[in-house]
Design an enzyme around this catalytic site. Sequence first.
Site, mmCIF file in Angstrom:
data_model
loop_
_atom_site.group_PDB
_atom_site.id
_atom_site.type_symbol
_atom_site.label_atom_id
_atom_site.label_comp_id
_atom_site.label_asym_id
_atom_site.label_seq_id
_atom_site.Cartn_x
_atom_site.Cartn_y
_atom_site.Cartn_z
ATOM 1 N N GLU A 67 10.603 -29.462 0.551
ATOM 2 C CA GLU A 67 11.326 -29.652 -0.712
ATOM 3 C C GLU A 67 12.307 -28.522 -0.989
ATOM 4 O OE1 GLU A 67 7.631 -31.715 -3.117
ATOM 5 O OE2 GLU A 67 7.931 -29.557 -3.304
ATOM 6 N N CYS A 103 26.107 -12.820 -27.404
ATOM 7 C CA CYS A 103 25.690 -11.779 -28.345
ATOM 8 C C CYS A 103 24.340 -11.190 -27.976
ATOM 9 C CB CYS A 103 25.659 -12.364 -29.754
ATOM 10 S SG CYS A 103 27.259 -12.992 -30.247
ATOM 11 N N GLU A 104 24.211 -10.716 -26.751
ATOM 12 C CA GLU A 104 23.015 -10.013 -26.312
ATOM 13 C C GLU A 104 23.468 -8.929 -25.349
ATOM 14 O OE1 GLU A 104 19.460 -11.730 -25.680
ATOM 15 O OE2 GLU A 104 19.859 -13.305 -27.157
HETATM 16 C C1 LIG Z 1 11.303 -25.501 -7.562
HETATM 17 C C2 LIG Z 1 10.506 -26.301 -6.603
HETATM 18 C C3 LIG Z 1 10.990 -26.500 -5.316
HETATM 19 C C4 LIG Z 1 12.276 -25.900 -4.804
HETATM 20 O O1 LIG Z 1 12.217 -24.524 -4.720
HETATM 21 P P1 LIG Z 1 13.435 -23.717 -4.057
HETATM 22 O O2 LIG Z 1 12.967 -22.322 -4.096
HETATM 23 O O3 LIG Z 1 14.631 -23.948 -4.880
HETATM 24 O O4 LIG Z 1 13.576 -24.213 -2.659
HETATM 25 C C5 LIG Z 1 10.251 -27.303 -4.475
HETATM 26 N N1 LIG Z 1 9.081 -27.860 -4.875
HETATM 27 C C6 LIG Z 1 8.587 -27.686 -6.115
HETATM 28 C C7 LIG Z 1 7.332 -28.346 -6.498
HETATM 29 C C8 LIG Z 1 9.273 -26.892 -7.011
HETATM 30 O O5 LIG Z 1 8.779 -26.703 -8.233
#
Ligand SMILES: *Cc1c(COP(=O)(O)O)cnc(C)c1O
Length: 421
Positions: A284, A351-352
């Site tokens: 992912e 504004c920070e």
């Molecule tokens: C955020 C997330 C990703 C992606 O993470 P990256 O560091 O952007 O590759 C993949 N799987 C899950 C469950 C996530 O929460």
Amino acid sequence: MALVQEGTVSHVWPLGTTVDERGVLQLGGCDALELAREFGTPAYIVVEDDLRTRARAFLDAFERHAADYEVHVASKSFPSSPVLRVLAEEGLACDVAGGGELAIALRAGFEPGRIHLHGNAKTERELREALHAGIGDIVIDNFDEIDALERLIPHGSHQRVLIRVAPGVSPDTHPKISTGGPNTKFGFSTHDAPEAIRRLQASDRFDLDGLHMHIGSQILDIAPFRPALEAMARLGEFRTWNLGGGLGVAYTSEQSAPSIEDYVKNKVSLVEELIGPGHRVADEPGRALVAHCCVTLYTVQSVKRNVATWVAVDGGMSDNLRPMLYGARYEAHVVGRPGGGTVCHLAGKHCESGDVLVHDADLADPRPGDVIATPVTGAYGHSMANNYNGGLRPPIVFVKDGDAREVVRRETYDDLLVRDA
Ligand SMILES: *Cc1c(COP(=O)(O)O)cnc(C)c1O
């Protein structure tokens, strides 16, 4: 840090980036000064070829190393339907972390069966929407979600699911983006996972396809995937092993990151070694897919000298929250003056006092009206953009072969008021 060294730009810039004879950055064959003039600033400039190339790099690496695999883009990293459409066209599947991202992913053209839902606090509405859309896997995070889904899945039908497990391993990254340690809000502990597995396997509403982990983000050392998968391997035999995302990227020219090839090869071989052959390996990636394709352009509004030199631009924490959330480092350059020479803080307009995009930036004689470019802003820039101080969220402009096309327009004042009764 000069923009051009030994005649070439560093690896932080999108593929194909050049600098012309006047020192002006060319992105996807388009002149950055002309882009700033035509679309205004701040603007997210997305080099389409870079995005496609990285999607192919993931798919090609999996094709080389795994017999059965699926690559999902983590949509939260750049949840914009034109961006996700490019990735759908390249053949990726998609992860969403809620009903809003599901709507964006459907609009982007992902087949529902190739969309997967995550989340540690999915609402009943989101679960209903996921079931109604006919999505692929729901990644189960906790026992309460099992109860809720069991009530919602109609008698006689069943939903494919994965179980998210926190393997008790923390990679070397910022604590705010470390997600797989023993004390995390995400997933089942390895202690509770066997009970979740038993419950899902005992119910006729679920088709338990495998296990999922995601140990964190911006991971530059891939070693922790091994102890993490070792902890998961003790939980049983499943078809699908989803090892999450997390591959880090270089945000500055001095930094380097593991290659997509090494990261994929490592994950696939870990599954073969620790689980055995014949499994589906799912991944992912978010950041490593989308970070490098995008450069943000700003315009300098003021330059001030007190203890330090402060160069203030027309954006900031409303278009890139990462430096303020967890101290993320970026580099910046004056478009048209590719050298350095003035060490300064590149500040936003909000504004920070914490609204500083780059501390100790090295800019070449910055002046009001200059266009500033910050590379590697594709991941979690647009996604965490906000309307602080009534700011208008920037447009997204695709550039390719010298053509520029606005795929998301800049917000307007009307957009700011449209929900008001
Ligand atoms: C955020 C997330 C990703 C992606 O993470 P990256 O560091 O952007 O590759 C993949 N799987 C899950 C469950 C996530 O929460």
